[in-house]
Design an enzyme around this catalytic site. Structure first.
Site, PDB file in Angstrom:
ATOM      1  N   ASP A  34       0.814  -1.217   0.000  1.00 47.73           N
ATOM      2  CA  ASP A  34       0.000   0.000   0.000  1.00 47.73           C
ATOM      3  C   ASP A  34       0.845   1.265   0.000  1.00 47.73           C
ATOM      4  O   ASP A  34       0.658   2.165  -0.819  1.00 47.73           O
ATOM      5  CB  ASP A  34      -0.944   0.011   1.203  1.00 47.73           C
ATOM      6  N   ARG A 115      -0.122   1.121  16.430  1.00 50.35           N
ATOM      7  CA  ARG A 115      -0.615   2.354  15.810  1.00 50.35           C
ATOM      8  C   ARG A 115      -0.486   3.548  16.758  1.00 50.35           C
ATOM      9  O   ARG A 115      -0.278   4.681  16.315  1.00 50.35           O
ATOM     10  CB  ARG A 115      -2.076   2.203  15.385  1.00 50.35           C
ATOM     11  N   ASP A 144      -7.583   0.753  11.019  1.00 51.67           N
ATOM     12  CA  ASP A 144      -6.427   1.628  11.170  1.00 51.67           C
ATOM     13  C   ASP A 144      -6.665   3.045  10.666  1.00 51.67           C
ATOM     14  O   ASP A 144      -6.055   3.993  11.159  1.00 51.67           O
ATOM     15  CB  ASP A 144      -5.210   1.017  10.484  1.00 51.67           C
ATOM     16  N   SER A 195      -1.120 -10.562   3.331  1.00 46.85           N
ATOM     17  CA  SER A 195      -0.581  -9.286   3.780  1.00 46.85           C
ATOM     18  C   SER A 195      -0.285  -9.401   5.268  1.00 46.85           C
ATOM     19  O   SER A 195      -1.086  -9.950   6.028  1.00 46.85           O
ATOM     20  CB  SER A 195      -1.602  -8.171   3.544  1.00 46.85           C
TER      21      SER A 195
END
Length: 419
Positions: A34, A115, A144, A195
């Protein structure tokens, strides 16, 4: 969707950046599919100069120097790599251990916790570099995007964000093809579509046949940290973990930093197939999604901590702590890290953990973590009271009277109206 169709995306939030309002952007860069695709896409679409930020929080698969070079090669004017492993462990994972982090049964919250660290570091860098726009690689269907945009605009109220994956609308296969067409090297391909997201607290595998719960996945093709439990050694491994006020401080008598304890337990736990979980989780945005999680150190530490905590706590304390832990985990997963209620829960957890000091012996065998012995100077176990052997310390003569009073309300309610 094609790139032309992506132009139909409508910005509705005040924190979404618009073309022409800025000339420099900070990209949260992992080097994966990404963010590698978007590094080029933002330059072309927004005519912006790019600074990338990569945070080292203990991910094992990443070559951070290679990621930096890749960012520069793809057009970044500066590629920043920060080592945040110690800060991540000491300021964030320590809280997770005290809160017995577990979301919906086996997920130790590695991604939500990571995060927080990334957002805090990004806010510091953006403020230092006087960059007002931050881009991330999250999809429009995931958690996210909520975490990053919520946290960044909380820490930097004037911050604007870009979510290219949400804007361009490409699916995983289209992104892979875009990368191939533009000469961007990525790990994923159409025959291996998984992923991964990892940090020292855990590794998450998604995509491909993992997505649909009807599929029985071959974990051995997915696992990166752990051996499949049935292939783990036949002989158990025993470890003595010492805690001080809820924080692990040593293994087998050897004092270590928390980040090194986590690293060590990931190594030995992975070899014994510990901490592998398939979970169909409830996402913030309302979707049911399956992931394959590897969190060996987290599983060992949380299980050990929770059992020691139970040993030194009363029945009422354990009941309340279990509720508070679950609430903490749901809030952490649900992008509420900076909500004041998290600090209130942590204040309770810190007070409770003042007596969570002692030794826990764990046995690792074929994917299982068993707590085989515990000791603490705060233990509420009293051998003279608890023994099944004859003892004068427990007055059994008082038991019958206690039972009569204890059962009075239930007995009365059950028989009400029967006469």
């Amino acid at each position: 969707l094609s790139m032309q169709e992506a132009s139909a995306y409508q910005r509705v939030a005040s924190h979404e950046a618009k073309k022409g309002e800025f000339d420099r952007c900070l990209l949260l860069y992992s080097g994966g599919l990404d963010t590698s695709v978007m590094l080029k896409w933002i330059q072309d679409t927004y005519s912006a100069r790019m600074v990338t930020l990569t945070i080292d929080i203990g991910q094992t698969a990443d070559d951070l120097n290679a990621i930096r070079e890749k960012a520069l090669k793809l057009g970044a004017e500066e590629a920043i790599v920060l080592d945040c492993k110690t800060e991540f462990a000491d300021s964030i994972l320590s809280r997770a251990i005290k809160a017995n982090a577990d979301y919906q049964g086996g997920y130790a919250l590695s991604c939500p916790l990571g995060r927080v660290m990334i957002a805090e570091a990004a806010a510091r860098v953006a403020a230092e570099k006087k960059i007002t726009v931050i881009a991330h690689g999250c999809t429009g269907k995931g958690n996210d995007q909520v975490r990053f945009e919520g946290y960044l605009t909380t820490l930097l109220p004037n911050c604007k964000t870009i979510a290219p994956v949400r804007e361009w609308g490409m699916g995983r296969d289209e992104e892979i093809q875009y990368a191939i067409d533009h000469g961007i090297p990525v790990k994923q391909n159409k025959s291996s579509p998984y992923s991964y997201d990892e940090n020292m607290w855990g590794n998450t595998g998604e995509g491909g046949d993992i997505e649909d719960p009807i599929n029985q996945v071959d974990e051995e093709k997915i696992l990166l940290w752990c051996v499949a439990p049935h292939r783990a050694p036949d002989s158990p491994l025993f470890l003595d973990i010492h805690f001080s006020e809820g924080k692990p401080v040593s293994i087998d008598g050897q004092e270590m930093s928390l980040s090194n304890i986590v690293k060590h337990l990931n190594d030995v736990g992975g070899k014994h197939g510990v901490g592998v979980t398939q979970l169909i989780e409830d996402r913030i945005v309302g979707l049911k999604v399956r992931g394959v999680y590897e969190n060996p150190a987290a599983r060992i530490l949380v299980d050990a901590h929770k059992r020691l905590e139970m040993l030194v706590s009363t029945r009422e304390e354990n009941e309340l702590k279990n509720f508070m832990d679950q609430k903490w985990s749901y809030l952490c997963y649900g992008a509420k890290w900076f909500d004041p209620v998290m600090r209130h829960i942590e204040a309770y957890a810190n007070d409770h953990n003042k007596k969570v000091t002692g030794r826990v012996r764990v046995r690792l065998l074929k994917g299982n973590v068993s707590i085989v012995s515990l000791e603490s100077r705060y233990s509420l176990f009293d051998h003279n009271l608890a023994t099944f052997n004859k003892s004068a310390h427990f007055n059994q003569n008082a038991s019958a009277g206690f039972i009569e009073i204890y059962n009075l309300a239930a007995k009365t309610a059950h028989n009400a109206g029967k006469n």
